[in-house]
Design a protein around this motif. Structure first.
Motif, PDB file in Angstrom:
ATOM      1  N   ARG A 147     -58.322  12.917 -32.577  1.00  9.99           N
ATOM      2  CA  ARG A 147     -58.875  13.886 -33.781  1.00  9.99           C
ATOM      3  C   ARG A 147     -59.427  14.928 -33.102  1.00  9.99           C
ATOM      4  NH1 ARG A 147     -56.241  10.947 -36.126  1.00  9.99           N
ATOM      5  NH2 ARG A 147     -56.468   9.603 -37.964  1.00  9.99           N
ATOM      6  N   PRO A 177     -50.678  18.012 -43.116  1.00  8.28           N
ATOM      7  CA  PRO A 177     -51.053  16.707 -43.554  1.00  8.28           C
ATOM      8  C   PRO A 177     -52.575  16.705 -43.918  1.00  8.28           C
ATOM      9  CG  PRO A 177     -51.141  16.636 -41.323  1.00  8.28           C
ATOM     10  CD  PRO A 177     -50.302  17.889 -41.702  1.00  8.28           C
ATOM     11  N   CYS A 212     -55.706  14.764 -46.569  1.00  2.00           N
ATOM     12  CA  CYS A 212     -56.189  13.936 -45.654  1.00  2.00           C
ATOM     13  C   CYS A 212     -57.698  13.411 -45.991  1.00  2.00           C
ATOM     14  CB  CYS A 212     -56.388  14.306 -44.277  1.00  2.00           C
ATOM     15  SG  CYS A 212     -57.117  13.546 -43.085  1.00  2.00           S
ATOM     16  N   GLU A 235     -60.054  12.525 -44.177  1.00  2.30           N
ATOM     17  CA  GLU A 235     -60.901  12.954 -43.038  1.00  2.30           C
ATOM     18  C   GLU A 235     -61.101  14.599 -43.080  1.00  2.30           C
ATOM     19  OE1 GLU A 235     -60.288  10.751 -39.434  1.00  2.30           O
ATOM     20  OE2 GLU A 235     -58.567   9.817 -40.463  1.00  2.30           O
ATOM     21  N   LYS A 236     -60.667  15.116 -44.028  1.00  2.75           N
ATOM     22  CA  LYS A 236     -60.590  16.812 -43.788  1.00  2.75           C
ATOM     23  C   LYS A 236     -62.132  17.365 -43.838  1.00  2.75           C
ATOM     24  CE  LYS A 236     -59.540  17.973 -48.660  1.00  2.75           C
ATOM     25  NZ  LYS A 236     -58.812  18.635 -49.663  1.00  2.75           N
ATOM     26  N   ASP A 248     -63.511  17.260 -39.785  1.00  2.00           N
ATOM     27  CA  ASP A 248     -63.036  18.154 -38.680  1.00  2.00           C
ATOM     28  C   ASP A 248     -62.356  19.461 -39.412  1.00  2.00           C
ATOM     29  OD1 ASP A 248     -60.280  17.699 -39.520  1.00  2.00           O
ATOM     30  OD2 ASP A 248     -60.300  15.852 -38.535  1.00  2.00           O
ATOM     31  N   GLY A 285     -59.629  20.120 -40.144  1.00  2.00           N
ATOM     32  CA  GLY A 285     -58.297  20.454 -39.666  1.00  2.00           C
ATOM     33  C   GLY A 285     -58.368  21.239 -38.306  1.00  2.00           C
ATOM     34  N   LYS A 294     -52.048  12.725 -36.527  1.00  2.00           N
ATOM     35  CA  LYS A 294     -51.151  12.871 -37.882  1.00  2.00           C
ATOM     36  C   LYS A 294     -50.303  14.388 -37.894  1.00  2.00           C
ATOM     37  CE  LYS A 294     -54.919  10.739 -40.494  1.00  2.00           C
ATOM     38  NZ  LYS A 294     -55.653  10.886 -41.850  1.00  2.00           N
TER      39      LYS A 294
END
Ligand code: SF4
Ligand code: SF4
Lengths: 390, 94
Positions: A245, A310, A314, A316-317, A320, A322, A344
């Motif tokens: 990540r 992605p 996502c 989890e955006k 982080d 991106g 990803k």
């Protein structure tokens, strides 16, 4: 306490907070030639540096816009003889001022003048990885210089903070680096793994450590932490190439950091200038508040509205955002792609391959010598004689 | 670890550690603690307590001052609990 709370004003779009961190890159001039330098590869072509008055205005505007930490860096900021004037103004304005230096040029007289000007902190860096650090580790002139500077820092009552960029060529000496930092009386030591931009990207295959090297270095760092206890606080920053990540780059684009380069270009991150099709404003033409809130360059990758798959869908955006835009651009050619450190990302294999090359020890140290940062080299690159590697 | 011990009582005279600078930030409408390349943003209570920790006033005086300023009572336990935490973070020395 029970003081009345004023309700927050209603806003439609989330307004970014103030540019809390101002990084003033005073000059690209530097007595050293680091292989991992993050200054732009074509730095020798930088037109006129901002004048003292320009910088004083930038400090005032940034402070009025809410900046509170100010870092004076470079290049080597001590090469500017108006450094004391700028530090004094930063102090008067209420900034917490940090000087990021190699120590070259920090005489006792200058240290005293900087102290009187209100400088809050000096970070002493090891900049030239191969030569400077070797000289340091072998107790030669560099060690003596750092020792002298360290004593000067302590005499002036500053906290003693050292920073050393870590990579394949020095990571195996991490035990000695830590021991010698302790010997110099460092209270904080930052062991930051090189990030692969600019000069470091050109040298990536020579600099990327193997997983085994990193694990060993982390283990040794933990042993040393236990041994030295409260005497020193050690920060070890792992390189993101070995993760799945990405990092939340700069804590979010245009979220906290504002860099002003020697020629006055304002950037959300010190490497962002490489991104194509983005016009970054100059402090000579625009005031800091408008730069931060209104310029295209600062708004382009704010928040998550710019994302593609992605990242766009996502879960989890938020975590982080991106990843790093520069890394996405360097590795995929598209600045709005997911950072390929993320597994990803359809380009994740590029990161994996670089790491695998590092694992196999396939470093072309002989066929592809390290590119030392220097004005000559910079001019040659600009002239297109050398192509950046990938 | 010595950290576990509770050492703040009403007679202690805490002060903000030399390692930090406490200041009011207009843009953030809050008190912050500044340190090399970093910042801790304090909530209102924390800021109001710390700004009174000048190394001269004792905890009991700080509490009295806060209770008066905010027209309230019974803050002592909260203030001591916060100062214990602040000491462990090395924000205050005693
Ligand atoms: S990283 Fe090295 S070469 Fe680059 S500016 Fe810093 S000291 Fe100079
Ligand atoms: S897909 Fe994009 S947002 Fe999701 S974790 Fe990867 S980089 Fe972050």
């Amino acid at each position: 306490m029970n003081a009345p709370q004023t309700p927050a004003p209603q806003t439609l779009a989330p307004q970014p907070g103030p540019p809390l961190w101002l990084l003033a890159e005073l000059t690209y001039r530097c007595p050293l030639h680091c292989v991992f330098c993050y200054n732009p590869v074509d730095f020798a072509h930088t037109p006129d540096e901002l004048s003292t008055d320009d910088w004083l205005r930038v400090l005032r505007e940034a402070r009025a816009a809410g900046s509170v930490q100010c870092g004076f860096s470079g290049g080597e900021p001590l090469l500017r003889d108006d450094l004391e004037v700028l530090v004094a103004e930063a102090h008067r304005l209420g900034f917490y001022s940090n000087l990021l230096t190699s120590g070259v040029g920090l005489t006792e007289a200058r240290a005293r003048a900087l102290k009187d000007a209100g400088l809050a902190h000096i970070q002493l860096s090891f900049q030239d990885s191969t030569k400077e650090l070797n000289d340091f580790l072998s107790h030669t002139r560099t060690f003596e210089l750092k020792q002298k500077v360290a004593a000067t820092i302590k005499d002036n009552g500053w906290p003693m903070v050292m920073n050393c960029v870590i990579h394949r060529l020095n990571i195996d000496y991490i035990d000695r680096i830590i021991d010698m930092a302790v010997e110099l009386g460092a209270e904080y030591l930052e062991l930051a793994n090189s990030q692969y931009y600019s000069w470091a990207m050109l040298n990536r295959d020579q600099l990327l450590p193997s997983r085994e090297q990193i694990e060993r270095a982390e283990r040794i760092t933990n042993e040393r932490r236990a041994r030295y206890g409260d005497r020193i606080r050690i920060f070890f920053v792992v390189p993101d190439y070995h993760e799945t990540r990405p990092k939340k780059c700069m804590n979010g684009w245009g979220n906290v950091f504002l860099t002003v380069t020697p020629d006055g270009t304002a950037l959300p991150c010190h490497t962002a200038r490489m991104l194509p099709g983005l016009a970054f404003p100059n402090v000579r033409d625009m005031d800091v508040r408008s730069i931060w809130y209104d310029s295209e360059g600062f708004n382009r990758y704010r928040g998550d509205g710019w994302m593609k798959e992605p990242c766009r869908t996502c879960p989890e955006k938020e975590k982080d955002l991106g990843g790093c835009r520069c890394q996405a651009f360097m590795l995929t050619g598209d600045a709005a792609a997911a950072d390929p450190v993320c597994d990803k990302s359809p380009s994740h294999h590029k990161v994996v391959e670089a790491v695998e090359r590092a694992e196999r020890g396939e470093v072309a140290v002989v066929e592809r010598p390290l590119v030392f940062r220097g004005p000559e080299e910079s001019r040659r690159r600009k002239a297109g004689l050398l192509q950046p590697g990938n | 670890m010595s950290d576990a011990a509770t050492i703040i009582d009403t007679a202690t005279t805490p002060h903000v550690s030399k390692r930090f600078r406490l200041q009011w930030e207009e843009a953030q409408q809050s008190w912050v603690l500044l340190y090399p390349e970093g910042m801790v943003k304090l909530n209102q209570s924390a800021g109001e307590i710390l700004r009174r920790c000048d190394g001269a006033r004792s905890v009991i005086e700080v509490v009295a001052d806060l209770e008066q300023a905010f027209a309230t009572t019974g803050l002592e336990a909260d203030v001591i609990a916060f100062l214990e935490l602040a000491r462990k973070q090395q924000w205050v020395d005693v």
